[in-house]
Scaffold this motif. Structure first.
Motif, mmCIF file in Angstrom:
data_model
loop_
_atom_site.group_PDB
_atom_site.id
_atom_site.type_symbol
_atom_site.label_atom_id
_atom_site.label_comp_id
_atom_site.label_asym_id
_atom_site.label_seq_id
_atom_site.Cartn_x
_atom_site.Cartn_y
_atom_site.Cartn_z
ATOM 1 N N VAL A 287 17.704 30.073 -14.145
ATOM 2 C CA VAL A 287 17.397 28.815 -14.824
ATOM 3 C C VAL A 287 18.435 28.043 -13.337
ATOM 4 C CG1 VAL A 287 17.082 27.098 -16.127
ATOM 5 C CG2 VAL A 287 16.851 29.195 -16.559
ATOM 6 N N GLU B 236 22.028 26.661 -9.269
ATOM 7 C CA GLU B 236 22.136 26.960 -11.056
ATOM 8 C C GLU B 236 22.516 26.730 -12.282
ATOM 9 O OE1 GLU B 236 24.129 31.408 -12.114
ATOM 10 O OE2 GLU B 236 24.811 30.672 -10.796
ATOM 11 N N ARG C 201 14.267 38.788 -19.740
ATOM 12 C CA ARG C 201 13.625 37.946 -19.561
ATOM 13 C C ARG C 201 12.833 37.176 -20.623
ATOM 14 N NH1 ARG C 201 8.074 38.215 -17.725
ATOM 15 N NH2 ARG C 201 7.364 37.293 -16.173
ATOM 16 N N SER D 137 22.813 30.895 -16.889
ATOM 17 C CA SER D 137 23.321 32.634 -16.663
ATOM 18 C C SER D 137 24.584 32.962 -17.509
ATOM 19 C CB SER D 137 23.646 31.624 -15.051
ATOM 20 O OG SER D 137 22.780 30.953 -14.162
ATOM 21 N N LEU E 62 22.533 34.702 -20.192
ATOM 22 C CA LEU E 62 22.034 35.913 -19.378
ATOM 23 C C LEU E 62 23.182 37.128 -19.011
ATOM 24 C CD1 LEU E 62 19.268 37.721 -18.656
ATOM 25 C CD2 LEU E 62 19.334 36.118 -16.481
ATOM 26 N N PRO F 151 18.884 38.773 -12.311
ATOM 27 C CA PRO F 151 17.174 39.101 -11.998
ATOM 28 C C PRO F 151 16.331 37.589 -12.210
ATOM 29 C CG PRO F 151 18.133 39.915 -14.034
ATOM 30 C CD PRO F 151 19.230 39.552 -13.272
ATOM 31 N N TRP F 152 16.991 36.645 -12.686
ATOM 32 C CA TRP F 152 16.497 35.693 -12.742
ATOM 33 C C TRP F 152 17.825 34.449 -13.299
ATOM 34 C CZ3 TRP F 152 15.495 39.574 -16.301
ATOM 35 C CH2 TRP F 152 15.596 40.231 -16.765
ATOM 36 N N VAL G 210 15.603 33.697 -20.865
ATOM 37 C CA VAL G 210 15.134 33.166 -19.857
ATOM 38 C C VAL G 210 14.151 32.508 -19.477
ATOM 39 C CG1 VAL G 210 15.376 32.970 -17.746
ATOM 40 C CG2 VAL G 210 16.799 34.876 -18.777
ATOM 41 N N TYR G 211 12.748 32.616 -19.779
ATOM 42 C CA TYR G 211 12.068 31.442 -20.633
ATOM 43 C C TYR G 211 11.998 30.891 -21.546
ATOM 44 C CZ TYR G 211 8.986 33.202 -16.431
ATOM 45 O OH TYR G 211 9.100 33.669 -15.060
#
Length: 91
Positions: free
Chosen positions: A7, A14, A36, A19, A22, A4-5, A39-40
């Motif tokens: 970087v 990518e 999420r 990934s 995640l 879904p997200w 990831v941030y």
């Protein structure tokens, strides 16, 4: 597995280390909102590394100190609010 997200690096591709992490989180017992947030956090970390020109495999305490310093000095409306008038109701 579709993520879904993502970087992405400077070239717009990518960034596989994030990934991969995640995917592990999503396959485990971690909520999507926690993923999420991770990831941030990783995006902030990699932005610091990219800014100072250090690969993630070579990152050390100096780069961690740079992240902490940047985090403390970055504009943050919530932090500013707490300084000026305390925490808003409902937060």
């Amino acid at each position: 597995m579709s993520l879904p997200w993502l970087v992405v690096g400077g070239a717009g591709r990518e960034f596989e280390p994030v990934s991969s992490h995640l995917r592990d989180c999503l396959l485990g017992d971690v909520s999507p909102l926690t993923c999420r947030s991770y990831v941030y956090d990783l995006l902030r970390w990699f932005r610091v590394l990219w800014a100072v020109g250090v690969g993630w495999e070579q990152a050390a305490g100096t780069e961690a100190a740079a992240l902490v310093g940047w985090s403390r000095s970055a504009r943050n409306p919530e932090r500013q609010q707490r300084r000026e008038g305390g925490i808003r109701p409902g937060l």
